[in-house]
Motif scaffolding. Structure first.
Motif, short mmCIF file in Angstrom:
data_model
loop_
_atom_site.label_atom_id
_atom_site.label_comp_id
_atom_site.label_asym_id
_atom_site.label_seq_id
_atom_site.Cartn_x
_atom_site.Cartn_y
_atom_site.Cartn_z
N LEU A 45 0.92 -1.27 -0.47
CA LEU A 45 0.60 0.33 -0.41
C LEU A 45 0.88 1.11 -0.07
O LEU A 45 0.58 1.85 -0.87
CB LEU A 45 -0.81 0.26 1.23
CG LEU A 45 -2.25 -0.89 1.18
CD1 LEU A 45 -3.04 -0.79 2.43
CD2 LEU A 45 -2.82 -1.29 -0.70
N GLY A 46 1.72 1.29 0.74
CA GLY A 46 2.44 2.03 0.78
C GLY A 46 3.04 2.64 -0.72
O GLY A 46 4.26 4.04 -0.37
N SER A 47 3.38 1.45 -1.90
CA SER A 47 4.08 2.01 -2.79
C SER A 47 3.10 2.39 -3.77
O SER A 47 3.63 2.96 -4.80
CB SER A 47 4.89 0.41 -3.17
OG SER A 47 5.41 0.29 -2.29
N VAL A 48 1.65 2.69 -3.64
CA VAL A 48 0.53 2.98 -4.23
C VAL A 48 0.69 4.49 -4.05
O VAL A 48 0.41 5.08 -2.87
CB VAL A 48 -0.52 2.29 -4.41
CG1 VAL A 48 -1.69 2.69 -5.03
CG2 VAL A 48 -0.37 1.00 -4.25
N PRO A 49 0.96 5.34 -5.37
CA PRO A 49 1.03 6.75 -5.38
C PRO A 49 0.06 7.35 -4.97
O PRO A 49 -0.38 8.16 -4.35
CB PRO A 49 1.20 7.00 -7.11
CG PRO A 49 2.16 6.04 -7.23
CD PRO A 49 1.25 5.19 -7.03
N ASP A 50 -1.02 6.71 -5.21
CA ASP A 50 -2.95 6.86 -5.53
C ASP A 50 -2.95 7.09 -3.28
O ASP A 50 -3.59 8.16 -3.38
CB ASP A 50 -3.40 6.41 -5.99
CG ASP A 50 -3.85 6.30 -7.38
OD1 ASP A 50 -3.05 7.90 -7.70
OD2 ASP A 50 -4.52 6.06 -8.79
N LEU A 51 -3.10 6.74 -3.17
CA LEU A 51 -2.77 6.53 -1.22
C LEU A 51 -2.33 7.32 -0.28
O LEU A 51 -2.29 7.56 0.58
CB LEU A 51 -2.76 4.40 -1.04
CG LEU A 51 -3.43 3.55 -1.85
CD1 LEU A 51 -2.64 2.11 -0.70
CD2 LEU A 51 -5.21 3.62 -1.12
N ARG A 52 -1.57 8.51 -1.39
CA ARG A 52 -0.70 9.47 -1.04
C ARG A 52 -2.01 10.66 -1.23
O ARG A 52 -1.16 11.47 -0.16
CB ARG A 52 0.92 9.56 -1.16
CG ARG A 52 1.50 8.67 -1.46
CD ARG A 52 1.62 7.06 0.19
NE ARG A 52 2.57 8.47 1.04
CZ ARG A 52 3.72 7.98 1.79
NH1 ARG A 52 4.14 7.11 0.76
NH2 ARG A 52 3.92 8.29 2.00
N GLU A 53 -3.40 10.66 -1.36
CA GLU A 53 -3.61 11.43 -1.40
C GLU A 53 -4.68 11.86 -0.25
O GLU A 53 -5.04 11.05 0.72
CB GLU A 53 -5.13 11.66 -3.09
CG GLU A 53 -4.20 11.25 -4.05
CD GLU A 53 -3.04 12.54 -4.45
OE1 GLU A 53 -3.98 14.13 -4.13
OE2 GLU A 53 -2.19 12.52 -4.79
N PRO A 54 -4.83 13.33 0.23
CA PRO A 54 -5.10 13.16 1.60
C PRO A 54 -6.35 13.04 1.59
O PRO A 54 -7.46 12.83 0.31
CB PRO A 54 -5.34 15.59 2.03
CG PRO A 54 -4.41 15.34 0.83
CD PRO A 54 -3.75 15.09 -0.16
N VAL A 55 -7.26 12.57 2.72
CA VAL A 55 -9.06 11.56 2.73
C VAL A 55 -9.51 12.84 3.29
O VAL A 55 -9.50 13.46 4.01
CB VAL A 55 -8.98 10.47 3.47
CG1 VAL A 55 -9.94 10.27 3.76
CG2 VAL A 55 -8.44 9.38 2.23
N GLU A 56 -10.59 13.49 2.23
CA GLU A 56 -11.52 14.41 2.88
C GLU A 56 -12.60 14.14 4.57
O GLU A 56 -12.67 13.27 4.71
CB GLU A 56 -12.75 14.60 1.74
CG GLU A 56 -13.81 16.00 2.23
CD GLU A 56 -15.33 15.32 1.39
OE1 GLU A 56 -15.85 16.41 1.67
OE2 GLU A 56 -14.45 14.31 0.14
N GLY A 57 -12.29 14.84 5.51
CA GLY A 57 -12.57 15.03 6.60
C GLY A 57 -11.94 14.42 7.70
O GLY A 57 -12.37 14.16 8.62
N SER A 58 -10.53 13.64 7.27
CA SER A 58 -9.46 13.32 7.83
C SER A 58 -8.63 14.21 8.79
O SER A 58 -7.38 13.47 9.16
CB SER A 58 -9.00 12.50 7.45
OG SER A 58 -7.95 12.20 6.62
#
Length: 255
Positions: A45-58
């Protein structure tokens, strides 16, 4: 049979803890599924760039930031629903607990030793996950470390108490595995493994806050944002720990 002297009882308990810890590692369920699998998942999961985007409301946390505490909870859930109950239910099924009732050690120390062994594995896993996420992927440690530590201890207590309750209800390994599996996936869903809690529909989000892993996730998020966890998730975790432990003691069968 006369009671063992206090020093001998302590020595026997410590030897039993070491023996149960060794057996727990040899059984491979706890180290492989409780540590190995979530650690590999963390790296993927740490290697997936899209997962480094901010999550709304977090509060500015990214998807990957949220997955780190989820995987810490994943470890506790594996230990509570797979490792602890299947081992102890297997002991009952094979007559180990019944035979130990005739010895000075007694079956209660077997329960304590199993709890200590699983707790130790959970501590190792938690430290390892935070270290890999921090040094490998730049994820900050929780900003409120005492709050995170308290939340983790309560989550560990709640989950291990649930594991003891599964053990109390299951006559053998098969039923223990079935009950644990049925509980594991809903608990992980409400922890935000598939959908972050903040993005769930309002009804599911409200339900999540009162599940053991949803409450744990809420407390972890507060700590990551630099706040001491609010009372609701902490009290929810404490309630699960007390109620499930009481029920497990009430219904536990040695044979």
């Amino acid at each position: 049979m006369s009671a063992l002297p206090t020093a001998e009882r302590g020595s026997a308990t410590w030897r039993l803890v070491k023996a149960e810890s060794t057996l727990c590692v040899r059984d491979k369920v706890a180290p492989l599924w409780g540590i190995g699998f979530p650690l590999v998942l963390l790296i993927v999961l740490g290697s997936v760039p899209d997962l480094r985007e901010p999550v709304e409301g977090s509060g500015g946390l990214t998807y990957f930031d949220l997955y780190v505490p989820v995987l810490v909870l994943f470890n506790l859930a594996i230990l509570a629903t797979a490792s602890l109950p299947t081992t102890l239910a297997g002991y009952r099924e094979n007559g180990v607990l019944r035979r130990m009732r005739t010895t000075p050690v007694g079956p209660a120390r077997v329960l304590a030793a199993q709890l200590v062994a699983n707790f130790a594995i959970a501590v190792v896993a938690m430290v390892l996950f935070l270290a890999v996420a921090g040094f490998g992927f730049g994820v900050d440690l929780p900003q409120h470390l005492p709050g995170f530590a308290l939340a983790w201890l309560l989550a560990a207590g709640a989950l291990l108490a649930i594991g003891l309750l599964i053990t109390a209800l299951a006559p053998g390994r098969g039923p223990a595995t079935a009950i644990g599996t049925v509980l594991f996936f809903p608990m992980m869903f409400f922890a935000g493994l598939w959908v972050p809690i903040s993005q769930m529909p309002p009804l599911l989000r409200d339900i999540a806050h009162y599940t053991p892993l949803g409450a744990g996730m809420g407390a972890f998020q507060d700590a990551y944002l630099g706040h001491f966890p609010s009372a609701v998730p902490l009290l929810t975790l404490a309630a699960y720990a007390v109620v499930c432990a009481f029920a497990a003691v009430r219904w536990f069968r040695w044979e």
